[in-house]
Scaffold this motif. Structure first.
Motif, PDB file in Angstrom:
ATOM      1  N   ALA A   1       0.840  -1.197   0.000  1.00 14.54           N
ATOM      2  CA  ALA A   1       0.000   0.000   0.000  1.00 14.54           C
ATOM      3  C   ALA A   1       0.873   1.244   0.000  1.00 14.54           C
ATOM      4  CB  ALA A   1      -0.908   0.004   1.230  1.00 14.54           C
ATOM      5  N   ASP A   2       2.179   1.068   0.125  1.00  8.83           N
ATOM      6  CA  ASP A   2       3.128   2.172   0.144  1.00  8.83           C
ATOM      7  C   ASP A   2       3.466   2.576  -1.294  1.00  8.83           C
ATOM      8  OD1 ASP A   2       5.294   3.738   1.770  1.00  8.83           O
ATOM      9  OD2 ASP A   2       6.387   2.738   0.136  1.00  8.83           O
ATOM     10  N   GLU A   3       3.297   3.860  -1.610  1.00  5.88           N
ATOM     11  CA  GLU A   3       3.491   4.336  -2.993  1.00  5.88           C
ATOM     12  C   GLU A   3       4.913   4.081  -3.505  1.00  5.88           C
ATOM     13  OE1 GLU A   3       1.908   5.232  -6.381  1.00  5.88           O
ATOM     14  OE2 GLU A   3       0.694   5.356  -4.572  1.00  5.88           O
ATOM     15  N   ASP A   4       5.917   4.304  -2.661  1.00  3.70           N
ATOM     16  CA  ASP A   4       7.300   4.054  -3.077  1.00  3.70           C
ATOM     17  C   ASP A   4       7.527   2.572  -3.360  1.00  3.70           C
ATOM     18  OD1 ASP A   4       7.999   6.741  -2.918  1.00  3.70           O
ATOM     19  OD2 ASP A   4       8.622   6.565  -0.814  1.00  3.70           O
ATOM     20  N   ALA A   5       6.993   1.712  -2.508  1.00  4.40           N
ATOM     21  CA  ALA A   5       7.139   0.269  -2.714  1.00  4.40           C
ATOM     22  C   ALA A   5       6.415  -0.180  -3.974  1.00  4.40           C
ATOM     23  CB  ALA A   5       6.622  -0.487  -1.491  1.00  4.40           C
ATOM     24  N   ILE A   6       5.250   0.394  -4.243  1.00  5.42           N
ATOM     25  CA  ILE A   6       4.502   0.059  -5.454  1.00  5.42           C
ATOM     26  C   ILE A   6       5.315   0.437  -6.691  1.00  5.42           C
ATOM     27  CG2 ILE A   6       2.451   0.639  -6.820  1.00  5.42           C
ATOM     28  CD1 ILE A   6       0.985   0.936  -4.063  1.00  5.42           C
ATOM     29  N   ASN A   7       5.963   1.578  -6.650  1.00 10.82           N
ATOM     30  CA  ASN A   7       6.807   1.990  -7.779  1.00 10.82           C
ATOM     31  C   ASN A   7       7.992   1.050  -7.969  1.00 10.82           C
ATOM     32  OD1 ASN A   7       5.238   4.167  -8.603  1.00 10.82           O
ATOM     33  ND2 ASN A   7       6.202   5.542  -7.135  1.00 10.82           N
ATOM     34  N   ILE A   8       8.554   0.556  -6.879  1.00  9.21           N
ATOM     35  CA  ILE A   8       9.661  -0.402  -6.971  1.00  9.21           C
ATOM     36  C   ILE A   8       9.170  -1.708  -7.592  1.00  9.21           C
ATOM     37  CG2 ILE A   8      11.255  -1.825  -5.613  1.00  9.21           C
ATOM     38  CD1 ILE A   8      11.416   0.615  -3.647  1.00  9.21           C
TER      39      ILE A   8
END
Length: 110
Positions: free
Chosen positions: A71-78
């Motif tokens: 649910a973390d935007e940075d993790a989703i981008n990774i």
């Protein structure tokens, strides 16, 4: 809560349609897709690269499928960057509770 990420079904032959380059040596007539070494290696290496960059993910096996969501935007981008061949899916956090043998990070609880 809604999470985004990817699911790879190692029991569904249609997975090779999503990742055809990983199935060039795999023979549908004789081998099960879960025996496809290239596909397994792709999953493991990409997952390890994601985990080396963030721990804000939920990963494991759910209903015979390998999952990686956040649910973390940075993790989703990774995840999007490392699994660029696949389209991101959405899943409800409540559905992930059914995950078997999940690597879980309680960042959602914080």
């Amino acid at each position: 809560m809604e999470l985004q990420g990817i699911t790879i079904d190692f029991y569904d032959k249609r997975t090779c349609g999503l990742l055809p380059d990983l199935c060039l040596k795999w023979d549908i007539r004789y081998d099960e897709i879960e025996d496809n070494e290239e596909l397994i290696q792709y999953w493991e290496e990409s997952l390890n690269r994601v985990l080396s960059k963030t721990d804000k993910v939920v990963s494991g096996n759910m209903d015979g499928k390998s999952i990686l969501y956040s649910a973390d935007e940075d993790a989703i981008n990774i995840i999007k960057e490392e699994f660029k061949e696949l389209e991101l899916n959405k899943i409800n956090y409540e559905d992930i509770i059914k995950c078997e043998n999940c690597l879980k990070n309680d960042y959602l609880e914080k």
